[in-house]
Design an enzyme around this catalytic site. Structure first.
Site, PDB file in Angstrom:
ATOM      1  CG  ASP B 119      25.878  30.627  12.353  1.00 12.77           C
ATOM      2  OD1 ASP B 119      26.889  31.222  11.908  1.00 12.77           O
ATOM      3  OD2 ASP B 119      25.344  29.680  11.740  1.00 12.77           O
ATOM      4  CD  GLU B 184      29.609  28.141   8.029  1.00 11.21           C
ATOM      5  OE1 GLU B 184      30.175  27.483   7.155  1.00 11.21           O
ATOM      6  OE2 GLU B 184      29.359  27.652   9.159  1.00 11.21           O
TER       7      GLU B 184
END
Lengths: 473, 473
Positions: B119, B184
């Site tokens: 991400d 994250e």
């Protein structure tokens, strides 16, 4: 009803009116309201937001539609250019023009000039609108849509009043002119210059200037004899040349947001007290006569609190609250540009942030003086912080307050018109918000200026779910 | 080169390496770099922003592409579900899954588990990107794009290291596993629970956990032995049920922005001093041994200031600056949601505003204690202001700091690998930002955890114009 109010007002300015002539008017207005509402729906559908130059095309479209409407009524229209605006990028963009319109003139009659605007505040469905803000929607006799009350509805209502005279083949008892702009919501850029330029031409034969761009303070009709001005400030703090990761760099750099929050926090206390030296000291003292005006005003504290969803105001009494809105300055922090303002989270140190706040002006405050006071005060605080970031303070609007003479013939006519139509003496009120043009008209032309609001205090101008009620429209 | 670094690292963990075996590896890696860059371009094109649940579909797409890549290399992949997240609306949305992958196992070899994430932080062209952030663009040997260095590039580099072994038909000297997530950037929701659940299964045979999700402190290679944690707070002040016009109501109501600015202004001084009682007091004292580690670190103050476009830091010496980033807490105010944050001006009193700030955690701070300290402090200040608005303080991330043992065999192997590849002893550094998973891995699994960063400090992670250089990729 408003067409009727305007009709009565124009009549009262010219002569006394006997009740017997009223019935056919009532009937005509009631019979044609749906047509008028459909016209408002078309106007609301044009997203004429003036706050962003990217939507000025829509503002211009709206001005053209308005001009067309006036021409349909036989008026002659000039779309007057008011110059251009320099963007932060350095680019120069032409401002939307201003409508100057007039109808056939009878030199024996007084001349009334109607001011209005057809630009609107920004509106997004996701801000909490129940209906699409640009699709006028009727719910229980209320017409919801951006611009419904501020100010497309009232502008249309004036045009419809003229249309009513024409439909009933009655002569209009006053000469009528219109000045309609598209930049009111961002400070009427260029308009003051235009008024000065046309003072000896367009305005030379004007006797009275009337503005219908505000609302009553309750649901009781009112006339407005004053407005607050506004000084709008941008406080820019610029630091690193890139946004920084707060984990990687946090603790080692002077963060622009920290500097800005400290500056904004030094402007006002949560109690509402403005901390900039000189502001409170400049306010005109309260006279006994003025105090009396506040006594009879209809203003239901409990209802207001309920409508607004707040448990209490900053002050306790009706008089204190109204005065805090009308005849004392206030400072509001509107927001910050350049920070992380989306939902969710982001661990960023923004490189440049611009805080925006405004101070409402009252007699005897003076915008150039306020500008100096604010700049000196904030610069002094910033200097103490010894930050290497760059501070830039700009006053992007500096609008003066306005107060009128209540004994003027226009106010007398307005009071009688309201009494005739609504069967009640109007509250004599002031407006906390800024219609800088009132002050400008008075200062430049020297003519009598009156604000003749339509619509109750629940019309939510500048807010979500703005509306005008069928009853007043 | 990074594939080579990882290759060397794996070799060093298993056995000594003689320089003679290196030449064919060099050649293979150089000859295939364009193919690897094209693969990164495809990954960067997927806008896998985790900060907004509306783009979680893209995060899931990115995870599927990653899983496909691992399967192509012969790995087996599980896309492990990690539950769902409750939205502010009350709706519950499934979180993106986590990749758990492994390759054929040799019980005589040590097992290395590689952590990464696919991400990314939000990125918009208009924020100041020179190139389209989602179209990887090469300029002078640098590959610009969101996620290039944080963390798509490094994840791909690890996969490419495995691919290199396979292409040269060399046996991988360690057993290798991957754990790759997609949340994250917003606090690795659900990951800790998954690690706990799989501690006795997936992690039971893991000897070493390695994380390549940060950068060096200069352009000199480094190993990272600590990270700061992060407590991210939302401070919501809710007032009227509608936005209000600042002209109409300013001066009479308790404005949520005024309350919020006062709260945010009480958190930190422009000097960088955190004002919340208990925060500074909790910080572990500095030992003489620790102090020595900072002496030799390559960190060019002048170059950093130039790169960042700032005239000076909050502190003067290299050691003070690095410590302020790595071993002392910091507080950054990121922004305000719900205020007027667009360009232009709007005279609004926003009805509800949410201030966002975070405090980086260092030993011996403890997020639940920090949460209590922040809430008590802000509530106390808010109470003093006697505002009728509603205050809600939420800690939406509470990630602990992490520090590793430098004498661990993994660090010895890492130091030797860097020395072999880059011909320099690495700086032993800490990371100011938060990779909470390092602390979680160490705490839950009890395994050795190391951070093996790739890329220089000019990679602009979390910022505009993020890049990875061809040299390290």
């Amino acid at each position: 009803m408003t067409k009727f109010l305007f009709y009565m007002f124009m009549m009262q300015m010219a002569c006394e009116v006997t009740p017997s002539v009223l019935d056919p008017l009532f009937q005509y207005i009631d019979g044609n309201q749906d047509k008028y509402v459909q016209r408002l729906k078309k106007w609301v559908a044009i997203e004429s937001e003036s706050s962003n130059s990217q939507s000025w095309k829509e503002v211009e479209k709206m001005l053209n539609v308005t001009a067309g409407q006036i021409r349909d009524l036989g008026g002659s229209v000039e779309l007057a250019s008011v110059g251009s605006q320099e963007m932060p990028s350095g680019e120069s963009i032409p401002l939307p023009p201003v409508i100057l319109a007039e109808f056939k003139k009878d030199p024996t009659k007084p001349t009334l000039c109607v001011y209005g605007h057809v630009d609107v505040q920004p509106a997004k469905k996701e801000d909490g609108w129940v209906t699409d803000p640009y699709n006028l929607t009727e719910v229980n006799g209320n017409l919801y849509g951006r611009g419904a009350t501020d100010n497309k509805g009232p502008v249309l209502a004036w045009l419809h009043a003229v249309e009513t005279y024409q439909a009933l083949k009655q002569e209009i008892p006053v000469n009528i002119k219109f000045i309609i702009e598209g930049m009111e919501e961002v400070g009427s850029d260029g308009l003051e210059t235009l008024i000065r330029q046309r003072n000896e031409s367009f305005f030379s034969d004007v006797d009275y200037i009337v503005i219908s761009d505000n609302v009553w303070v309750s649901r009781k009709p009112a006339l407005t004899y004053g407005t607050r001005g506004n000084c709008y400030f941008c406080v820019e703090v610029e630091g690193p040349k890139l946004d920084l990761h707060s984990g990687v760099f946090g603790g080692s750099v002077h963060e622009p947001m920290t500097d800005l929050i400290a500056l904004l926090g030094s402007l006002i206390e949560p109690s509402g007290r403005i901390l900039i030296p000189g502001i409170n000291e400049a306010v005109a003292s309260l006279t006994e006569e003025e105090k009396k005006l506040y006594k009879g005003i209809e203003f239901d504290l409990e209802e207001q609190k309920k409508d607004m969803g707040i448990p209490r105001f900053l002050h306790d009494s009706k008089e204190e609250i109204l005065m805090s809105r009308w005849r004392y300055p206030s400072l509001s922090i509107h927001g910050i540009e350049g920070d992380f303002s989306d939902p969710g989270l982001k661990t960023v140190i923004p490189r440049k942030v611009i805080g925006k706040f405004s101070i409402r002006q009252v007699p005897n405050m003076d915008p150039p003086v306020v500008e100096r006071q604010v700049k000196e005060y904030l610069q002094g605080i910033f200097d103490k912080h010894k930050s290497p970031n760059k501070l830039k303070i700009t006053m992007i609007v500096g609008a003066r307050p306005w107060v009128a003479d209540l004994m003027d013939p226009q106010y007398v006519a307005g009071r009688r018109a309201i009494k005739t139509v609504f069967r009640v003496d109007p509250d004599m009120i002031r407006e906390g918000s800024t219609i800088p043009i009132a002050q400008t008209f008075q200062e430049v032309t020297g003519k009598s200026v009156m604000m003749l609001p339509i619509g109750g205090n629940d019309d939510a101008e500048h807010s979500q779910n703005e509306k005008i009620s069928r009853f007043v429209f």
